[in-house]
Design an enzyme around this catalytic site. Structure first.
Site, PDB file in Angstrom:
ATOM      1  N   LYS A  87       0.856  -1.201   0.000  1.00 42.96           N
ATOM      2  CA  LYS A  87       0.000   0.000   0.000  1.00 42.96           C
ATOM      3  C   LYS A  87       0.883   1.239   0.000  1.00 42.96           C
ATOM      4  CE  LYS A  87      -3.902   1.913   2.716  1.00 42.96           C
ATOM      5  NZ  LYS A  87      -4.788   1.650   3.881  1.00 42.96           N
ATOM      6  N   SER A 125      -9.697  -0.470   7.317  1.00 45.65           N
ATOM      7  CA  SER A 125      -9.185  -0.358   5.949  1.00 45.65           C
ATOM      8  C   SER A 125      -8.547  -1.608   5.353  1.00 45.65           C
ATOM      9  CB  SER A 125      -8.180   0.779   5.858  1.00 45.65           C
ATOM     10  OG  SER A 125      -8.878   1.988   5.757  1.00 45.65           O
ATOM     11  N   SER A 132      -9.715   1.801   3.081  1.00 42.21           N
ATOM     12  CA  SER A 132      -8.849   2.527   2.185  1.00 42.21           C
ATOM     13  C   SER A 132      -7.812   1.673   1.458  1.00 42.21           C
ATOM     14  CB  SER A 132      -8.123   3.629   2.963  1.00 42.21           C
ATOM     15  OG  SER A 132      -7.230   3.063   3.903  1.00 42.21           O
TER      16      SER A 132
HETATM   17  N1  GLN Z   1     -12.957   4.073   6.587  1.00 43.92           N
HETATM   18  C1  GLN Z   1     -12.284   4.537   7.758  1.00 43.92           C
HETATM   19  C2  GLN Z   1     -11.921   5.998   7.606  1.00 43.92           C
HETATM   20  O1  GLN Z   1     -12.227   6.521   6.605  1.00 43.92           O
HETATM   21  C3  GLN Z   1     -11.089   3.677   8.043  1.00 43.92           C
HETATM   22  C4  GLN Z   1      -9.871   4.081   7.354  1.00 43.92           C
HETATM   23  C5  GLN Z   1      -8.686   3.233   7.704  1.00 43.92           C
HETATM   24  O2  GLN Z   1      -8.790   2.206   8.364  1.00 43.92           O
HETATM   25  N2  GLN Z   1      -7.509   3.695   7.298  1.00 43.92           N
HETATM   26  O3  GLN Z   1     -11.345   6.596   8.449  1.00 43.92           O
END
Ligand code: GLN
Length: 482
Positions: free
Chosen positions: A66, A165, A141
């Site tokens: 990532k 994410s 994400s």
């Molecule tokens: N969807 C969550 C957010 O937008 C989690 C993001 C993540 O785990 N990096 O913060």
């Protein structure tokens, strides 16, 4: 296969690169592909195998990373204009451990900008599409990592999980997503979003691969003050999935009342019930529990994570870090900061910074941030009671990874509240710092074609047991489907 020379790292890498070349035009999982370097790494591993020097199960495995995890080559962009040209001077500990173990790093994957989002649409370099249905989002994400594994480009990829994410996109794409306990994997070299929640983990095509890659990246690192020195060593515990399943009679699996919500998509409810039946059929005890404070999890998470993000992202001002606005059009230093941040950061990131700055500002700190910290403590207390021997003594908690299957591209992007509610089943796990893993719960949705993710949550630092149960349950679900 390397040991017996029945396959080579070079062949596996060529395969990965071909699949990326063939499919990534429509999926957009990768922001960079390191063709030459990956081939060099692969040949070096093959030479080691020839000399009988290969020791790790990840040696020769093509892996994607990532793009919020630093490598000292290529760029680390966090899918942001702000870091479009950023070259890290060092490699993240987790990535370095993989390289040292002989993994072949094929490229860097797309994400929601700075890991903020649940759909993969908040990338400055275009959205990623779900390989199972190109009209739908892959989740986020870690959108590119999930899509790369689902499209068969790589068997495993690194992701990061601050509020779901890894687990949510794994569920949307029909792959395995493993978030270890907070503190298990060094955060050194992970670009910080919310430091008290961030954790690197693995997206993979099987629980076995997730466990193998996980075992390499976990472990103490002096470069991360929150890193734990609890022993890893779960590989020895993991046998055949069918063997793990045969031990199911000793499992106590909690299903929270809150996870059987009427707001769930019917396909998600069905998958949860199917898993419950499968567990019972193999002798596991199902325990009904309550997580009474889970209704506060989304609010607490978005306050705590945005507060930390507003502080962590202050460094991207165009002077210390990041893209700088034109000096000609900036009259004062403040002007330069403002323009750099306005030009470099996308709307979702700006929203989080403003939210975080607001909840930390004087007059609001106690009402929002301090209250969210209290909510975090009681949410953790709910989980402790489920695992506590005097109360329910459960080994794991089963729930969906998301309330719906993958939604359509564009469906929620202009409605942040609805998007945040997607995280209902994942964020409380980060607030409590627990290990969790998404497995494939079957297919559902329109024409039964969309993957449904189910999540098992374990006791802190008990990943061995969690992974064993995950591979057993997945095996049971596959048997019952066929
Ligand atoms: N969807 C969550 C957010 O937008 C989690 C993001 C993540 O785990 N990096 O913060």
């Amino acid at each position: 296969m390397l040991e017996t020379r029945s396959d080579s790292a070079e062949r596996a890498t060529i395969n990965a690169l071909h699949t990326i070349q063939g499919r990534d035009g429509e999926i957009n999982a990768f922001l960079q592909v390191f063709e030459d370097r990956a081939m060099e790494q692969a040949r070096a591993i093959d030479a080691q195998a020839e000399a009988g020097e290969v020791t790790s199960p990840v040696a020769g495995m093509p892996i994607a990373i990532k793009d919020n995890i630093c490598l000292d080559y290529g760029r680390t962009t966090c899918a942001s204009r702000m870091l479009e040209h950023y070259e890290s001077p060092f490699t993240a500990t987790a990535a370095q451990r993989l390289i040292d173990a002989g993994a072949v790093i094929v490229g860097k994957t797309n994400l929601d900008e700075f890991a903020m989002g649940s759909s993969g649409e908040h990338s400055a370099f275009g959205p990623t599409r779900n390989p199972r249905d190109l009209t739908r989002v892959p989740g986020g994400s870690s959108s590119g990592s999930a899509a790369a594994v689902a499209a068969g480009m790589v068997p495993a990829a690194l992701g990061s999980d601050t509020g779901g994410s890894i687990r949510q996109p794994a569920g949307f794409c029909g792959v395995v997503g493993f978030k270890p306990t907070y503190g298990r994997v060094s955060r050194s070299g992970l670009v910080a979003f919310a430091s008290s929640l961030d954790q690197i983990g693995v997206l993979a095509d099987s629980v076995e691969h997730a466990a193998q890659v996980g075992a390499v990246i976990c472990g103490y690192d002096p470069a991360d003050a929150t890193s734990s020195d609890a022993p890893v060593g779960w590989e020895a515990q993991l046998g055949e999935p069918s063997r793990a399943l045969s031990g199911a009679a000793s499992w106590r699996v909690a299903i929270p009342r809150e996870a059987r919500s009427e707001a769930n998509d019917p396909a998600v409810t069905e998958a949860l019930e199917r898993a419950e039946r499968t567990l019972r059929a193999h002798g596991a005890t199902i325990v009904d529990v309550e997580l009474p404070h889970s209704s506060h999890a989304i609010a607490a998470y978005y306050i705590v994570s945005s507060a930390e993000a507003s502080s962590n992202l202050a460094r991207f001002d165009g002077v210390r870090y990041g893209r700088r606005a034109s000096l000609e059009t900036s009259e004062t230093l403040l002007d330069l900061y403002e323009r750099s941040r306005a030009e470099g950061l996308g709307p979702e990131v700006q929203r989080r910074i403003m939210l975080g700055t607001h909840v930390l500002s004087s007059g609001y700190y106690d009402a929002y941030y301090a209250t969210a910290l209290k909510a975090r403590r009681v949410i953790k207390g709910d989980y402790d009671r489920v695992f506590d021997a005097a109360a329910a003594a459960c080994d794991a908690i089963l729930m969906p990874s998301s309330p719906t299957p993958a939604f359509r591209l564009g469906e929620m992007v202009s409605d942040p509240m609805t998007m945040y509610l997607q995280d209902i089943y994942t964020v409380s796990v980060n607030l409590a710092g627990l290990p969790a893993i998404t497995i494939r719960g079957g297919l559902g949705g329109p024409s039964d074609a969309l993957p449904i993710g189910l999540q098992l949550i374990g006791r802190p630092f008990d990943e061995g047991r969690l992974l064993g149960m995950a591979s057993g349950l997945e095996c049971g679900l596959e048997q019952s489907a066929s």
